[in-house]
Scaffold this motif. Structure first.
Motif: not given
Length: 171
Positions: A22-45
């Protein structure tokens, strides 16, 4: 503009056969510590995991479930960009100012698995991957899992992914 760092290491199973880039994670994944347990393609939409759930008819609600599926199928994940700045407050690739490519990690993967098939999640990714690795020929492009890629419905994307992944006997 603040430089954002990719929060995930490439995911590479022992017997890698397919590398989805892919290209790069969504801003929600790089700018928030809450979603760091998420993973690739974890942007909500982002529709990637909805597509994969439909392709493999599995519910993938946790990072562990996603990793287990991809590990069992010898599918890896990586992104082409390591560091970027956003020129607008969106997840669009066109709004990324690339600070550093993820070429070192990708080169190691390609050297270790020279027969891997690389599936890029957009024409943008494919273009940049080909620039970074002009010698590498086993590359194909998947439809973008971005909901903004509206020329295809979710159902059409699922069918395209099924067709592309069906090339591999074990899938």
């Amino acid at each position: 503009m603040k430089t954002e760092h990719h929060p995930y290491e490439p995911f590479i199973p022992e017997n890698l056969e397919i590398l989805i880039v892919g290209s790069f994670p969504g801003k929600e994944q790089t700018q928030s510590t809450e979603l760091l347990n998420n993973w690739f393609y974890g942007a909500p939409r982002n529709q990637f995991w909805k597509i994969i759930e439909s392709v493999f008819e599995k519910e993938l609600k946790t990072r562990e479930a996603k990793q287990q599926l991809f590990y069992s199928l010898n599918i890896g994940l990586a992104d082409v960009i390591l560091k970027a700045k956003r020129t607008a407050n969106t997840n669009l690739d066109q709004n990324l100012d690339i600070v550093e490519w993820n070429d070192k990690a990708l080169k190691i993967i390609l050297l270790q698995y020279p027969n891997v098939c690389v599936l890029c999640t957009s024409k943008f990714v494919e273009k940049h991957f080909r620039k970074l690795f002009p010698y590498f020929k086993n590359i194909r492009s998947l439809p973008s899992p971005s909901p903004r890629y509206a020329t295809m419905s979710l159902k059409e994307k699922v069918e395209a992914y099924k067709k592309m992944l069906a090339i591999f006997d074990h899938l």
